[in-house]
Design an enzyme around this catalytic site. Structure first.
Site, PDB file in Angstrom:
ATOM      1  NE  ARG A 220      81.885   2.628  23.928  1.00 14.89           N
ATOM      2  CZ  ARG A 220      82.913   2.247  23.147  1.00 14.89           C
ATOM      3  NH1 ARG A 220      82.685   1.634  21.998  1.00 14.89           N
ATOM      4  NH2 ARG A 220      84.144   2.484  23.521  1.00 14.89           N
ATOM      5  CB  ALA A 241      71.139  -0.641  29.645  1.00 20.20           C
ATOM      6  CG  HIS A 242      74.212   3.275  29.685  1.00 18.27           C
ATOM      7  ND1 HIS A 242      73.054   3.473  28.981  1.00 18.27           N
ATOM      8  CD2 HIS A 242      74.113   4.054  30.786  1.00 18.27           C
ATOM      9  CE1 HIS A 242      72.291   4.341  29.614  1.00 18.27           C
ATOM     10  NE2 HIS A 242      72.908   4.700  30.725  1.00 18.27           N
ATOM     11  CG  ASN A 243      77.673   3.192  33.089  1.00 18.81           C
ATOM     12  OD1 ASN A 243      77.257   3.854  32.139  1.00 18.81           O
ATOM     13  ND2 ASN A 243      78.888   3.358  33.589  1.00 18.81           N
ATOM     14  CB  SER A 261      73.375   2.882  36.355  1.00 15.25           C
ATOM     15  OG  SER A 261      74.044   3.716  35.429  1.00 15.25           O
TER      16      SER A 261
END
Length: 331
Positions: A220, A241-243, A261
Site C-alpha cells: 500500500r 513497492a509503495h506508491n 514511487s
C-alpha cells in the site's frame, strides 16, 4: 473431467477415427501418454510417438495419414494445436464456472455487501463494509479486510490476504498466497542510528482484467495509492513497492521487483529477476531483459534494455563482444 471421443469431436467440430466411446480423464504429452489420457499430434518430428503411444485418445490434424497402425482413438480436427488450446480453455472455464457455495466456517461481517451468486470458501473472512461484486469466487482461507471493494467475476485463490481499504476491479485473478496492501518498506533514519517506521495510510488500486501470481506482494502507499493498471499480468514471487504505478497491459515475470514511487509505462515487458530502483519513470513499450537492473529513467518508448546496470540492448551486445574478445587477446 472425463471425455469420450464422441464428446470431444462434438466440442471441437471434429470426427472420430476409432472407438467413439474411448475415454480420457487427463492430458499428457504424446511421448508420455498412458491409458485414460488425451494426447495431441501436430509437429511432424513427434510422429514416431503416434505409433507407440498408449494414450486412449489422440488429437490429430484431419489430413494426417498414418504410416503404421495407431492404437489410440483419433479425433481428427482442422488444426490439432488450435483445437488443443480450445479444449484446454473449455476445461479451464468449466473448472472456474460458478458453483454457488457459502461455507459454514466462512465469516462474513453483517455490514458487508455481497453481490449475486458469490461463492465463499471455508475459513474465509470478509470484513465490515466490504463490497464484493457479482459472480466472484473466493476460495478457502482468504482474508478480505474492512472496507475493501472487489468488482465482478473475480477469482481469489486460497490463502490470499487483502488488507483493509483496497480497491480491486472486475475479472481480477489473485493466485494463492498473494498479499495486497501490506505496508511498504518505509523507515526514517534517526540520529542514534535506529530506524523509525513510517506509517502507510494509502491503499492499492487494481484495475480490470489483472492477474497477480502466487506469493506476489503489492504494498500500500504511504499516502494516495499504489496503482496497477488494466490488463496488467504479474507472475509469481514479485514485489511491487509503495506508491508504484504500473501502466495498462504491462507484464512482469517472476522474481522481479519495483522499488517505491517508480512509474512503469503501458505495454512494458519486465522479464524474470528484473530490479528497478525507486523514483524512476519507465517509458511505454519498454522491454527489460532478464536479470537486468534499472538505475535511471527510461524516457524513450520502445527500447530494449539489458544488463546490470541496464544499458541499451545493442550497446550491451557490442560491449559483451569486446569484453569476451579482450580475454582471448591476453592468452
Amino acid at each position: 473431467m472425463e471425455f469420450t471421443a464422441r464428446e470431444l469431436a462434438q466440442i471441437l467440430n471434429g470426427t472420430v477415427d476409432g472407438n467413439p466411446e474411448a475415454r480420457a480423464t487427463s492430458f499428457a504429452k504424446i511421448e508420455h501418454g498412458k491409458e485414460g489420457q488425451l494426447c495431441f499430434f501436430a509437429n511432424p518430428k513427434y510422429e514416431k510417438y503416434v505409433y507407440t503411444s498408449k494414450a486412449s485418445l489422440l488429437l490429430v490434424n484431419a489430413d494426417f495419414s498414418p504410416k503404421e497402425p495407431v492404437a489410440p482413438t483419433m479425433i481428427r480436427v482442422e488444426n490439432a494445436y488450435t483445437s488443443l488450446a480450445q479444449l484446454l480453455k473449455y476445461v479451464s472455464d468449466q473448472r472456474k464456472a460458478y458453483r454457488r457455495h457459502r461455507a459454514w466456517s466462512a465469516s462474513i461481517a453483517f455490514s458487508a455487501k455481497i453481490g449475486k451468486k458469490v461463492s465463499i470458501g471455508a475459513h474465509s473472512t470478509v470484513g465490515g463494509k466490504c463490497r464484493i461484486g457479482d459472480f466472484c469466487i473466493i476460495h478457502d482461507n482468504v482474508s478480505i479486510g474492512e472496507g475493501t471493494v472487489i468488482g465482478h467475476h473475480c477469482i481469489i485463490y486460497p490463502g490470499v490476504r487483502i488488507y483493509p481499504g483496497m480497491v480491486i476491479g472486475d475479472r481480477v485473478i489473485l493466485h494463492a498466497g498473494a498479499v495486497i496492501g501490506s505496508d511498504g518498506f518505509g523507515n526514517a533514519p534517526q540520529s542514534d542510528g535506529t530506524w523509525k517506521k513510517i506509517e502507510h495510510l494509502g491503499n492499492v488500486i487494481i484495475g480490470n482484467d489483472v492477474e497477480i501470481g502466487a506469493n506476489t506482494t503489492v504494498d500500500r502507499a504511504e499516502m494516495e495509492s499504489t496503482i496497477i493498471g488494466n490488463g496488467v499480468k504479474i507472475d509469481n514471487l514479485c514485489q511491487i513497492a509503495h506508491n508504484v504505478q504500473i501502466g495498462d497491459n504491462t507484464v512482469m515475470a517472476a522474481l522481479s521487483g519495483i522499488a517505491g514511487s517508480t512509474k512503469i509505462g503501458k505495454n512494458c515487458i519486465l522479464a524474470g529477476q528484473v530490479g528497478i530502483v525507486g523514483h524512476l519513470t519507465i517509458a511505454d513499450n519498454t522491454t527489460v531483459c532478464a536479470k537486468a537492473g534499472v538505475i535511471g529513467n527510461i524516457r524513450k518508448s520502445g527500447q530494449v534494455w539489458m544488463g546490470s546496470p541496464a544499458i541499451l540492448h545493442g550497446t550491451f551486445l557490442r560491449s559483451y563482444a569486446a569484453f569476451k574478445h579482450s580475454g582471448e587477446e591476453q592468452k
